[in-house]
Design an enzyme around this catalytic site. Structure first.
Site, PDB file in Angstrom:
ATOM      1  N   GLN A  27       0.831  -1.419   0.026  1.00  0.00           N
ATOM      2  CA  GLN A  27      -0.017   0.111   0.127  1.00  0.00           C
ATOM      3  C   GLN A  27       1.008   1.211  -0.044  1.00  0.00           C
ATOM      4  OE1 GLN A  27      -3.224   0.240  -0.529  1.00  0.00           O
ATOM      5  NE2 GLN A  27      -4.128  -1.604   0.554  1.00  0.00           N
ATOM      6  N   GLU A  47       0.059 -17.167   1.632  1.00  0.00           N
ATOM      7  CA  GLU A  47       0.173 -16.489   0.618  1.00  0.00           C
ATOM      8  C   GLU A  47       0.972 -17.255  -0.771  1.00  0.00           C
ATOM      9  OE1 GLU A  47       1.000 -13.869  -1.942  1.00  0.00           O
ATOM     10  OE2 GLU A  47       0.378 -13.139  -0.032  1.00  0.00           O
ATOM     11  N   ASN A  68      -7.910 -10.982   3.215  1.00  0.00           N
ATOM     12  CA  ASN A  68      -7.668  -9.863   2.360  1.00  0.00           C
ATOM     13  C   ASN A  68      -7.042 -10.043   1.071  1.00  0.00           C
ATOM     14  OD1 ASN A  68      -6.807  -7.113   1.962  1.00  0.00           O
ATOM     15  ND2 ASN A  68      -5.085  -7.340   3.257  1.00  0.00           N
ATOM     16  N   CYS A 114     -10.533  -4.147  -1.416  1.00  0.00           N
ATOM     17  CA  CYS A 114     -10.321  -3.126  -2.076  1.00  0.00           C
ATOM     18  C   CYS A 114     -11.405  -2.978  -3.299  1.00  0.00           C
ATOM     19  CB  CYS A 114      -8.858  -3.074  -2.516  1.00  0.00           C
ATOM     20  SG  CYS A 114      -8.492  -4.233  -3.678  1.00  0.00           S
TER      21      CYS A 114
END
Length: 275
Positions: free
Chosen positions: A114, A163, A210, A237
């Site tokens: 970010q 991940e 997320n 998002c």
């Protein structure tokens, strides 16, 4: 072609108003010979800026000498990375570090991060505030370089992160070592592939979701509904895929407690949402 660039002279979120890094970048681009297409990323370091130039085929012939010259002549440029699919060249200071809520974290300039650090910290604080005080185990899907998993582990919760990018997982593991955090485990793979076995092995008090803007894979939602975790925190998002996924969670028996928006990109349509 550099003639086609729209000249952006200022970015109030990212660059202090007296700094000229964008103007210097325009001048640098105007001197590159031969290559018409490139991708440029600018990273803010504590002592200046790191610039990453990615080219689709090969580096322009004069680029290396231009980059060396720029580092000598431009006080705010501290490092330059030149990259093609075949090779990567690093000049100057090219390591990338972040300070987030007491954690010192390294990240890859080729990965996702970010760009609004202050607002990101507000999101992380909000997540921690809504993590149950008695939580013992947490699951962090799409954990990236480990920011949220390390913050939860630092708060005393045994945390498991998933991940899919192997380089990013290695950075998360290194960030745990660098910050002296031992109660966190990382797995490399897709959330939809790993979540079933993880839910069978242990029970979790909270899961952090997320995902990228495409939202959650259907298999992730199916597994979470089959083996429910008491609290889910979903960071999104993309409001449209968030709404799609929330409907499935609601149909599966979950209830929404809170929805909070975070304006990561002021004066644009984009919003980050925590549910």
């Amino acid at each position: 072609n550099h003639d086609d660039f729209i000249e952006v002279k200022q970015c109030p979120i990212f660059i202090d108003k007296n700094e000229t890094v964008l103007q210097e970048l325009q001048q640098f681009l105007s001197q590159i010979q031969g290559e018409e297409h490139a991708h440029v990323r600018i990273f803010k370091r504590q002592d200046g800026y790191l610039l990453l130039f990615q080219f689709p085929q090969e580096l322009p012939k004069n680029l290396l000498s231009l980059a060396q010259k720029a580092l000598s002549n431009t006080s705010s440029w501290k490092g330059i990375i030149l990259s093609t699919p075949q090779k990567t060249m690093k000049i100057g200071k090219t390591e990338c570090m972040l300070d987030i809520l007491g954690l010192k974290l390294q990240f890859s300039p080729f990965g996702f991060i970010q760009n609004h650090t202050e607002q990101s910290e507000n999101i992380y604080r909000y997540i921690l505030e809504h993590t149950p005080k008695k939580a013992v185990r947490a699951l962090d899907l799409y954990c990236g370089i480990g920011v949220t998993s390390l913050l939860m582990a630092k708060a005393g919760i045994e945390t498991t992160g998933i991940e899919s990018h192997s380089d990013t997982v290695e950075m998360a593991k290194q960030n745990a070592i660098d910050n002296g955090i031992k109660n966190v485990t990382y797995h490399c793979g897709k959330a939809e592939s790993l979540i079933g076995s993880l839910l069978k092995k242990a029970s979790y008090d909270i899961a952090l979701l997320n995902p990228p803007r495409t939202g959650l894979d259907q298999a992730v939602i199916t597994q979470l509904l089959a083996t429910p975790i008491p609290r889910l925190i979903y960071v999104s998002c993309m409001p449209s895929t968030l709404a799609r996924d929330l409907r499935l969670f609601l149909e599966g028996g979950y209830q929404i407690e809170k929805v909070q928006g975070f304006d990561m990109f002021p004066q644009t349509t984009h919003v980050e949402t925590v549910v």
